[in-house]
Scaffold this motif. Structure first.
Motif, PDB file in Angstrom:
ATOM      1  N   SER A 115      52.694 -33.133   6.660  1.00  0.00           N
ATOM      2  CA  SER A 115      53.032 -31.858   6.005  1.00  0.00           C
ATOM      3  C   SER A 115      52.741 -31.924   4.509  1.00  0.00           C
ATOM      4  CB  SER A 115      54.509 -31.527   6.243  1.00  0.00           C
ATOM      5  OG  SER A 115      54.774 -31.378   7.626  1.00  0.00           O
ATOM      6  N   ILE A 116      53.031 -33.067   3.887  1.00  0.00           N
ATOM      7  CA  ILE A 116      52.739 -33.226   2.454  1.00  0.00           C
ATOM      8  C   ILE A 116      51.238 -33.129   2.199  1.00  0.00           C
ATOM      9  CG2 ILE A 116      52.841 -34.839   0.515  1.00  0.00           C
ATOM     10  CD1 ILE A 116      55.477 -35.879   1.658  1.00  0.00           C
ATOM     11  N   VAL A 117      50.451 -33.816   3.046  1.00  0.00           N
ATOM     12  CA  VAL A 117      48.985 -33.758   2.901  1.00  0.00           C
ATOM     13  C   VAL A 117      48.491 -32.329   3.070  1.00  0.00           C
ATOM     14  CG1 VAL A 117      46.791 -34.554   3.859  1.00  0.00           C
ATOM     15  CG2 VAL A 117      48.698 -36.153   3.644  1.00  0.00           C
ATOM     16  N   LEU A 118      49.032 -31.612   4.055  1.00  0.00           N
ATOM     17  CA  LEU A 118      48.611 -30.225   4.281  1.00  0.00           C
ATOM     18  C   LEU A 118      48.972 -29.334   3.095  1.00  0.00           C
ATOM     19  CD1 LEU A 118      49.570 -29.819   8.043  1.00  0.00           C
ATOM     20  CD2 LEU A 118      47.271 -29.681   7.097  1.00  0.00           C
ATOM     21  N   MET A 119      50.154 -29.546   2.524  1.00  0.00           N
ATOM     22  CA  MET A 119      50.543 -28.763   1.358  1.00  0.00           C
ATOM     23  C   MET A 119      49.588 -28.981   0.197  1.00  0.00           C
ATOM     24  SD  MET A 119      54.692 -29.283   1.480  1.00  0.00           S
ATOM     25  CE  MET A 119      54.985 -28.318  -0.008  1.00  0.00           C
ATOM     26  N   LEU A 120      49.181 -30.240  -0.014  1.00  0.00           N
ATOM     27  CA  LEU A 120      48.235 -30.540  -1.093  1.00  0.00           C
ATOM     28  C   LEU A 120      46.872 -29.917  -0.823  1.00  0.00           C
ATOM     29  CD1 LEU A 120      49.133 -34.304  -1.728  1.00  0.00           C
ATOM     30  CD2 LEU A 120      49.733 -32.338  -3.152  1.00  0.00           C
ATOM     31  N   VAL A 121      46.431 -29.988   0.436  1.00  0.00           N
ATOM     32  CA  VAL A 121      45.119 -29.429   0.775  1.00  0.00           C
ATOM     33  C   VAL A 121      45.122 -27.917   0.610  1.00  0.00           C
ATOM     34  CG1 VAL A 121      43.444 -29.112   2.630  1.00  0.00           C
ATOM     35  CG2 VAL A 121      44.531 -31.336   2.313  1.00  0.00           C
ATOM     36  N   PHE A 122      46.171 -27.245   1.088  1.00  0.00           N
ATOM     37  CA  PHE A 122      46.237 -25.789   0.945  1.00  0.00           C
ATOM     38  C   PHE A 122      46.335 -25.371  -0.526  1.00  0.00           C
ATOM     39  CE2 PHE A 122      47.814 -25.558   5.478  1.00  0.00           C
ATOM     40  CZ  PHE A 122      46.736 -24.816   5.939  1.00  0.00           C
ATOM     41  N   SER A 123      47.042 -26.153  -1.339  1.00  0.00           N
ATOM     42  CA  SER A 123      47.245 -25.795  -2.743  1.00  0.00           C
ATOM     43  C   SER A 123      46.019 -26.057  -3.596  1.00  0.00           C
ATOM     44  CB  SER A 123      48.449 -26.555  -3.304  1.00  0.00           C
ATOM     45  OG  SER A 123      49.625 -26.266  -2.570  1.00  0.00           O
ATOM     46  N   TYR A 124      45.278 -27.127  -3.296  1.00  0.00           N
ATOM     47  CA  TYR A 124      44.140 -27.526  -4.146  1.00  0.00           C
ATOM     48  C   TYR A 124      42.859 -27.631  -3.325  1.00  0.00           C
ATOM     49  CZ  TYR A 124      48.101 -28.916  -7.033  1.00  0.00           C
ATOM     50  OH  TYR A 124      49.276 -28.934  -7.737  1.00  0.00           O
ATOM     51  N   LYS A 125      42.685 -26.710  -2.382  1.00  0.00           N
ATOM     52  CA  LYS A 125      41.548 -26.792  -1.474  1.00  0.00           C
ATOM     53  C   LYS A 125      40.216 -26.702  -2.213  1.00  0.00           C
ATOM     54  CE  LYS A 125      39.721 -24.891   2.834  1.00  0.00           C
ATOM     55  NZ  LYS A 125      39.887 -23.875   3.905  1.00  0.00           N
ATOM     56  N   HIS A 126      40.096 -25.775  -3.165  1.00  0.00           N
ATOM     57  CA  HIS A 126      38.819 -25.598  -3.879  1.00  0.00           C
ATOM     58  C   HIS A 126      38.476 -26.829  -4.727  1.00  0.00           C
ATOM     59  CE1 HIS A 126      38.432 -21.490  -2.532  1.00  0.00           C
ATOM     60  NE2 HIS A 126      39.658 -21.206  -2.955  1.00  0.00           N
ATOM     61  N   ARG A 127      39.463 -27.433  -5.350  1.00  0.00           N
ATOM     62  CA  ARG A 127      39.200 -28.641  -6.136  1.00  0.00           C
ATOM     63  C   ARG A 127      38.801 -29.803  -5.235  1.00  0.00           C
ATOM     64  NH1 ARG A 127      44.145 -28.911 -10.581  1.00  0.00           N
ATOM     65  NH2 ARG A 127      43.830 -26.819 -11.491  1.00  0.00           N
ATOM     66  N   ILE A 128      39.481 -29.925  -4.095  1.00  0.00           N
ATOM     67  CA  ILE A 128      39.174 -31.028  -3.174  1.00  0.00           C
ATOM     68  C   ILE A 128      37.755 -30.897  -2.620  1.00  0.00           C
ATOM     69  CG2 ILE A 128      39.802 -32.035  -0.930  1.00  0.00           C
ATOM     70  CD1 ILE A 128      42.701 -31.359  -1.552  1.00  0.00           C
ATOM     71  N   GLU A 129      37.321 -29.675  -2.381  1.00  0.00           N
ATOM     72  CA  GLU A 129      35.976 -29.469  -1.838  1.00  0.00           C
ATOM     73  C   GLU A 129      34.878 -29.868  -2.814  1.00  0.00           C
ATOM     74  OE1 GLU A 129      35.995 -25.393  -0.805  1.00  0.00           O
ATOM     75  OE2 GLU A 129      36.937 -25.695   1.172  1.00  0.00           O
ATOM     76  N   GLN A 130      35.192 -29.940  -4.104  1.00  0.00           N
ATOM     77  CA  GLN A 130      34.196 -30.296  -5.116  1.00  0.00           C
ATOM     78  C   GLN A 130      34.119 -31.793  -5.383  1.00  0.00           C
ATOM     79  OE1 GLN A 130      35.327 -27.980  -8.514  1.00  0.00           O
ATOM     80  NE2 GLN A 130      34.876 -26.000  -7.531  1.00  0.00           N
ATOM     81  N   ILE A 131      35.043 -32.580  -4.833  1.00  0.00           N
ATOM     82  CA  ILE A 131      35.071 -34.027  -5.039  1.00  0.00           C
ATOM     83  C   ILE A 131      34.256 -34.713  -3.951  1.00  0.00           C
ATOM     84  CG2 ILE A 131      36.576 -36.057  -5.228  1.00  0.00           C
ATOM     85  CD1 ILE A 131      38.792 -34.211  -6.155  1.00  0.00           C
ATOM     86  N   TRP A 132      33.434 -35.685  -4.371  1.00  0.00           N
ATOM     87  CA  TRP A 132      32.602 -36.468  -3.452  1.00  0.00           C
ATOM     88  C   TRP A 132      31.708 -35.574  -2.597  1.00  0.00           C
ATOM     89  CZ3 TRP A 132      37.048 -39.975  -1.218  1.00  0.00           C
ATOM     90  CH2 TRP A 132      37.525 -40.790  -2.257  1.00  0.00           C
ATOM     91  N   ASP A 133      31.234 -34.510  -3.181  1.00  0.00           N
ATOM     92  CA  ASP A 133      30.355 -33.568  -2.465  1.00  0.00           C
ATOM     93  C   ASP A 133      30.992 -33.024  -1.189  1.00  0.00           C
ATOM     94  OD1 ASP A 133      28.375 -33.872  -4.378  1.00  0.00           O
ATOM     95  OD2 ASP A 133      27.493 -35.597  -3.346  1.00  0.00           O
ATOM     96  N   GLY A 134      32.297 -32.844  -1.236  1.00  0.00           N
ATOM     97  CA  GLY A 134      33.004 -32.285  -0.083  1.00  0.00           C
ATOM     98  C   GLY A 134      33.517 -33.302   0.912  1.00  0.00           C
ATOM     99  N   TRP A 135      33.191 -34.587   0.711  1.00  0.00           N
ATOM    100  CA  TRP A 135      33.610 -35.606   1.670  1.00  0.00           C
ATOM    101  C   TRP A 135      35.105 -35.877   1.615  1.00  0.00           C
ATOM    102  CZ3 TRP A 135      31.101 -37.168   5.764  1.00  0.00           C
ATOM    103  CH2 TRP A 135      29.711 -37.036   5.800  1.00  0.00           C
TER     104      TRP A 135
END
Length: 539
Positions: free
Chosen positions: A76-96
């Motif tokens: 649940s913690i991981v999902l909360m982080l992904v939902f909150s910072y999804k656009h930033r996460i997609e830009q790291i490591w070319d989306g990996w």
């Protein structure tokens, strides 16, 4: 039990919706998650059951509870982080990094499901038998009560978390599940410890070493000289010790799985367990497949919600019928009556395939005959009958905005039903759901019958591993029904899937009839081989 089932139902519903939202409202991640969960239980079911058998009951229950709730909390913690910072996460490591997050979520959810399987085997297949003092009447009542709790939570828990997700957001939904699991972990831990202290018999468990010695002593061997025995034993030990540690562990795991399946096969209730597993290969239930088909036939989401509520009521009626039939006619005869009732109601589903309004088109199974364009056009027009057109562009999501979605138990239903696509007659869909709903009475009564047969007739030292293999068989047959749907995905194919499902269910009940015939001829059953003699009180 109520707390555990509520958390399981809430999490199973939420994780499916979260995965759909994460992957651009596509069903790919949900499908991968379902495959991973089914495959892991199929492969590790025997090992989980063996672990339950080899360890003290309180340690198994506490460890399974801790692993399950902590896995859900971290996920649940991981999902909360992904939902909150999804656009930033997609830009790291070319989306990996996004792929890594998806992988972590699926792995944690799978670990939680494996721990939930271990906890279910420990509590509902072992603890309950000991708590009821091996009294068959009390055991039947306890099983029925647990199933009623499961039926109620199956409806209410997804609705509760669904309302939170709809009225607030996915992040708030993750936080709600996180908080629930932390509180539930503490309360369940206290309750389990309390029950373990109240029932002293739970602390008494036959050690696995004695069981292994007894098992090996019962194996019939061909006569051989002592020299040959010593020579072969020394060679075998030398072969094992020469292997690297990782290979030794892998070999032990394979041996444990093999022994678990052998133990399952030699049980006197093997045919009854297999019969129950065959009932999982069906599309005749309130899952995403049947409700999705109903949507294509013009049934609204609100009506489907009402039908799901009615099916829950008929399921509760099945638990009541089980207790009354078992008391009046005995456990084995209760299974026979439940089987006949289940099959009789499913005949309505078979009739729906050929009733007016059914979209079944057998010509879809024939090879295409490209004689001329007019024939092809006519055939194509017939195949579109009773179905909703699906027009999805390259960048258009498969699901509409969340505001038009009703969160229900096992599927996502839509309000924006296309107009002008209603079937010519509703007789077929009425017969289908009439059969599915009424069949729940016999289905749950039969399920409780086989569950209690497994509890009563399996040796205490093998209870975990046999029920672990039973879970593996259930997941295997459940996988087959998804393969069926993948092979025939169109609404015009659904009638064929109904007929195949009824054939599988008939095969399962036939297996139970063979078991019942054997048990009714050989009476009394007597003691279970290799188990300590116990006085079974009650009827």
């Amino acid at each position: 039990g109520a707390l555990s089932m509520w958390g399981d139902r809430m999490w199973h519903f939420a994780i499916s919706v979260f995965l759909i939202e994460l992957y651009g409202r596509n069903l790919l991640l949900t499908a991968v998650f379902g495959l991973v969960v089914a495959g892991s239980v199929l492969l590790l079911g025997a090992l989980i059951g063996d672990w339950v058998d080899r360890n003290p009951r309180n340690k198994v229950a506490h460890a399974s509870l801790f692993i399950q709730n902590i896995s859900v909390t971290v996920c649940s913690i991981v999902l909360m982080l992904v939902f909150s910072y999804k656009h930033r996460i997609e830009q790291i490591w070319d989306g990996w990094l996004t792929v890594v997050c998806y992988t972590v979520v699926i792995i944690l959810a799978d670990v939680a499901n494996l721990a939930s399987t271990a906890l279910t085997i420990a509590i509902q297949r072992d603890w309950i038998v000991v708590i009821t003092g091996y009294n068959r009447g009390h055991l039947a009542g306890m099983n029925a009560t647990m199933r009623r709790i499961d039926q109620v939570t199956n409806i209410l828990a997804p609705l509760a978390v669904g309302q939170v997700m709809t009225l607030a957001s996915n992040v708030v939904g993750c936080g709600f599940i996180l908080g629930w699991n932390l509180v539930s972990l503490i309360v369940e831990f206290i309750f389990l410890s309390r029950v373990y202290r109240i029932v002293p018999a739970l602390s008494i468990k036959p050690p696995a070493e004695e069981v292994d010695q007894l098992h090996h002593a019962n194996i019939k061997r061909e006569p051989s000289s002592p020299t040959e025995d010593n020579c072969s034993m020394s060679l075998h030990l030398k072969e094992i010790t020469n292997l690297p540690l990782c290979f030794q562990r892998f070999r032990w795991l394979l041996s444990t799985c093999k022994d678990g399946w052998r133990a399952y096969y030699r049980q006197p209730v093997f045919l009854a367990g297999m019969g129950l597993a065959f009932l999982y290969t069906t599309v005749l239930g309130f899952d995403c497949i049947t409700t999705g088909y109903a949507y294509t036939q013009g049934i609204s989401g609100s009506l489907l919600s009402v039908l799901m509520g009615v099916s829950a009521i008929t399921g509760l009626m099945g638990t009541v019928m089980f207790t009354k039939l078992r008391k009046a006619y005995g456990l084995v005869n209760t299974g026979i009556i439940s089987s006949c009732l289940h099959l009789g109601c499913l005949l309505l589903c078979v009739c729906s395939v050929f009733a007016p309004g059914s979209p079944m088109d057998l010509s879809l199974l024939m090879p295409y005959i490209n004689t001329n364009s007019s024939e092809v056009g006519g055939m194509a027009s017939q195949r579109q009958k009773h179905t909703y057109p699906l027009r999805v562009g390259n960048n258009q999501p498969l699901l509409p905005d969340r505001s038009s979605i009703h969160w229900t138990n096992n599927t996502v239903l839509f309000d924006n039903v296309p107009s002008g696509t209603a079937p010519e007659s509703y007789i077929s869909i009425i017969l289908l759901f009439l059969g599915v709903i009424t069949a729940r009475i016999g289905l749950w009564s039969f399920d409780l019958t086989v569950t209690q047969l497994l509890q009563e007739n399996i040796c205490e030292s093998e209870r975990g591993v046999v029920n672990g293999v039973q879970s593996s068989m259930n997941y295997l047959m459940d996988l087959l029904h998804f393969i069926m749907v993948i092979s025939a995905p169109q609404p015009q194919h659904f009638g064929i899937l109904v007929i195949i499902s009824v054939l599988f269910i008939t095969t399962g009940h036939t297996m139970y009839f063979l078991y019942a015939r054997k048990m009714l001829v050989i009476r009394p059953l007597g003691n279970i081989p290799g188990c300590p003699k116990r006085i079974v009180k009650g009827t």
